[in-house]
Design an enzyme around this catalytic site. Structure first.
Site, PDB file in Angstrom:
ATOM      1  N   ASP A  85       0.810  -1.211   0.000  1.00  0.00           N
ATOM      2  CA  ASP A  85       0.000   0.000   0.000  1.00  0.00           C
ATOM      3  C   ASP A  85       0.846   1.265   0.000  1.00  0.00           C
ATOM      4  O   ASP A  85       2.019   1.261   0.385  1.00  0.00           O
ATOM      5  CB  ASP A  85      -0.961   0.007   1.186  1.00  0.00           C
ATOM      6  CG  ASP A  85      -0.259  -0.181   2.525  1.00  0.00           C
ATOM      7  OD1 ASP A  85       0.767  -0.887   2.566  1.00  0.00           O
ATOM      8  OD2 ASP A  85      -0.737   0.371   3.540  1.00  0.00           O
ATOM      9  N   GLU A 143      -0.705  -2.003   5.198  1.00  0.00           N
ATOM     10  CA  GLU A 143       0.199  -1.952   6.359  1.00  0.00           C
ATOM     11  C   GLU A 143       0.117  -0.600   7.052  1.00  0.00           C
ATOM     12  O   GLU A 143       0.371  -0.495   8.246  1.00  0.00           O
ATOM     13  CB  GLU A 143       1.641  -2.222   5.913  1.00  0.00           C
ATOM     14  CG  GLU A 143       2.637  -2.345   7.058  1.00  0.00           C
ATOM     15  CD  GLU A 143       3.158  -1.016   7.583  1.00  0.00           C
ATOM     16  OE1 GLU A 143       3.439  -0.926   8.799  1.00  0.00           O
ATOM     17  OE2 GLU A 143       3.275  -0.054   6.784  1.00  0.00           O
ATOM     18  N   GLU A 144      -0.253   0.441   6.296  1.00  0.00           N
ATOM     19  CA  GLU A 144      -0.176   1.811   6.807  1.00  0.00           C
ATOM     20  C   GLU A 144      -1.399   2.253   7.599  1.00  0.00           C
ATOM     21  O   GLU A 144      -1.402   3.352   8.147  1.00  0.00           O
ATOM     22  CB  GLU A 144       0.033   2.789   5.631  1.00  0.00           C
ATOM     23  CG  GLU A 144       1.347   2.610   4.875  1.00  0.00           C
ATOM     24  CD  GLU A 144       2.548   3.131   5.634  1.00  0.00           C
ATOM     25  OE1 GLU A 144       2.370   3.633   6.759  1.00  0.00           O
ATOM     26  OE2 GLU A 144       3.670   3.028   5.106  1.00  0.00           O
ATOM     27  N   HIS A 368       8.122   8.536   4.384  1.00  0.00           N
ATOM     28  CA  HIS A 368       6.919   9.357   4.468  1.00  0.00           C
ATOM     29  C   HIS A 368       7.196  10.806   4.080  1.00  0.00           C
ATOM     30  O   HIS A 368       6.404  11.700   4.402  1.00  0.00           O
ATOM     31  CB  HIS A 368       6.265   9.278   5.854  1.00  0.00           C
ATOM     32  CG  HIS A 368       5.754   7.915   6.195  1.00  0.00           C
ATOM     33  ND1 HIS A 368       4.677   7.708   7.056  1.00  0.00           N
ATOM     34  CD2 HIS A 368       6.135   6.666   5.816  1.00  0.00           C
ATOM     35  CE1 HIS A 368       4.450   6.415   7.169  1.00  0.00           C
ATOM     36  NE2 HIS A 368       5.335   5.757   6.424  1.00  0.00           N
TER      37      HIS A 368
END
Length: 413
Positions: A85, A143-144, A368
């Protein structure tokens, strides 16, 4: 011997798949999808795996994929996981395969993880008749974002019968050509909290007629910081960060409420519970002292990633034998979170970092970040004068196969 011939093919097979891995990674980077929305991503993975042949494919959840490679002989089962993702970030890179989707970007390396695992599946599918046991490739969604895709996949049975599980994360703070291992606690439980303080709004010129939610909220934030610094043993790693403070609509209006949120990171369940208790005590005490009320919500995130010492030691042995001692380094725990821990609840496993940073290429941005990227050369093979690839030998191949399945490769007549 036939086995020696197969060993000599390993480097050639890696070289052959290199351009595929780069192509897959760039395709995924251009077409990112957010957590629980990885419809096109998962279909691309499924179709790519199907083109290899020799794999049993399934879709345990709407946007995840599992490929099972069953060897010619019985043996143990190893699961290897990659996440897929992306993040809600507007990309600021300038290369020619930037995200096509506004406000969505692969800013954490998941595109690389998926491409690397596709490459491993392609190579190993071609060695199916030499493998004892099973290798299970887990392409995980979400996962996020809580509750995380790992938990959903585990509930769907993807870990049934698995003896060991491993996962890797491309890591920009680590130089390309290095691998970092941690035995025991590695990544923290990433929790979230949400606080609303309800006072009484009023005119900024008449504060005595209001209950100032901003002034009360400021005291709450200040006193929350005392939990880690004054209530927790300094030898216990804990993070409590306030990351949002939202209030007010005009310069002359005292708002009736304030919204505060943030994150807590711990490794120990008992310590996690203690932090929750102390936080609510602070919020309750400060608000009641000033005549306000509050709403406190605490959301537990993923479990901490705790690497199995035995599996980690086996992985280290294989990596040192393959890449040399200089390529491997001992890491320290990080307060970041990862839902790989969900798989570790079902089988012993280890999670490790693969270096993806390269200052000479300008690959220095953190995960990020809107300009995050990875060194693609580092994703394919470890390199460098002190980290050169060694020519694999029979013993090395046997060690790798034992790590995968608990058995050496079968000799071909």
């Amino acid at each position: 011997m036939a086995l020696s011939l197969e060993v000599e093919k390993i480097d050639a097979l890696v070289e052959q798949v290199k351009e595929d891995v780069i192509h897959w990674r760039r395709h995924l980077h251009q077409n990112p999808e957010l957590s629980f929305q990885e419809v096109e991503t998962s279909q691309f993975i499924y179709d790519t795996l199907a083109s290899f042949g020799g794999l049993v494919l399934s879709r345990p959840t709407k946007t995840s994929v599992v490929a099972r490679l069953k060897g010619a002989k019985p043996g143990r089962v190893l699961a290897i996981r990659a996440d897929m993702d992306a993040l809600p970030i507007q990309e600021e890179n300038a290369f020619d395969f930037v995200s096509k989707h506004d406000g969505v970007m692969h800013a954490c390396g998941h595109d690389g993880h998926t491409a690397m695992l596709l490459g491993a599946a392609k190579i190993l599918a071609g060695l199916k008749d030499q493998i004892a046991g099973e290798i299970r490739f887990l392409f995980q969604h979400a996962e996020e974002q809580l509750p995380g895709g790992a938990e959903e996949m585990v509930q769907a049975g993807v870990m049934d019968g698995v003896d060991q599980v491993i996962g890797a994360h491309l890591w920009s703070p680590l130089e390309a050509g290095k691998i970092e291992l941690v035995s025991g606690p590695m990544m923290a439980a990433p929790d979230a909290f949400y606080i609303t303080i309800n006072g009484k709004g009023g005119h900024g010129a008449q504060p005595h007629l209001a209950i100032d939610s901003i002034a009360i909220g400021a005291q709450v934030v200040t006193n929350l910081q005392h939990i880690v610094s004054r209530n927790i043993d300094p030898l216990d790693p804990v993070v409590l960060s306030v990351t949002q403070f939202i209030a007010g609509t005009a310069h002359n209006v005292i708002p009736g409420s304030v919204f505060i949120s943030g994150t807590v990171r711990t490794f120990k369940p008992a310590l996690q519970e203690e932090v929750i208790r102390l936080m609510e005590r602070v919020v309750k005490g400060v608000t009641e002292a000033h005549g306000a009320t509050y709403d406190f919500q605490y959301v537990k995130g993923y479990r901490p990633v705790i690497n199995d010492p035995e599996v980690t030691a086996k992985l280290r042995e294989v990596l040192v034998e393959t890449f040399g001692e200089d390529a491997i380094q001992d890491g320290v725990p990080t307060m970041g979170g990862e839902d790989f821990s969900g798989f570790q609840q079902k089988a012993p496993g280890t999670f490790f970092f693969i270096g993806a940073g390269n200052a000479d290429k300008g690959i220095v941005y953190p995960h990020h970040h809107a300009r995050f990227t990875v060194d693609e050369d580092g994703c394919i093979a470890l390199r460098g004068e002190s980290v050169r690839r060694r020519q694999p030998d029979v013993n090395c191949l046997k060690r790798i196969s034992r790590f995968f399945t608990g058995w050496p490769f079968t000799l071909k007549k």
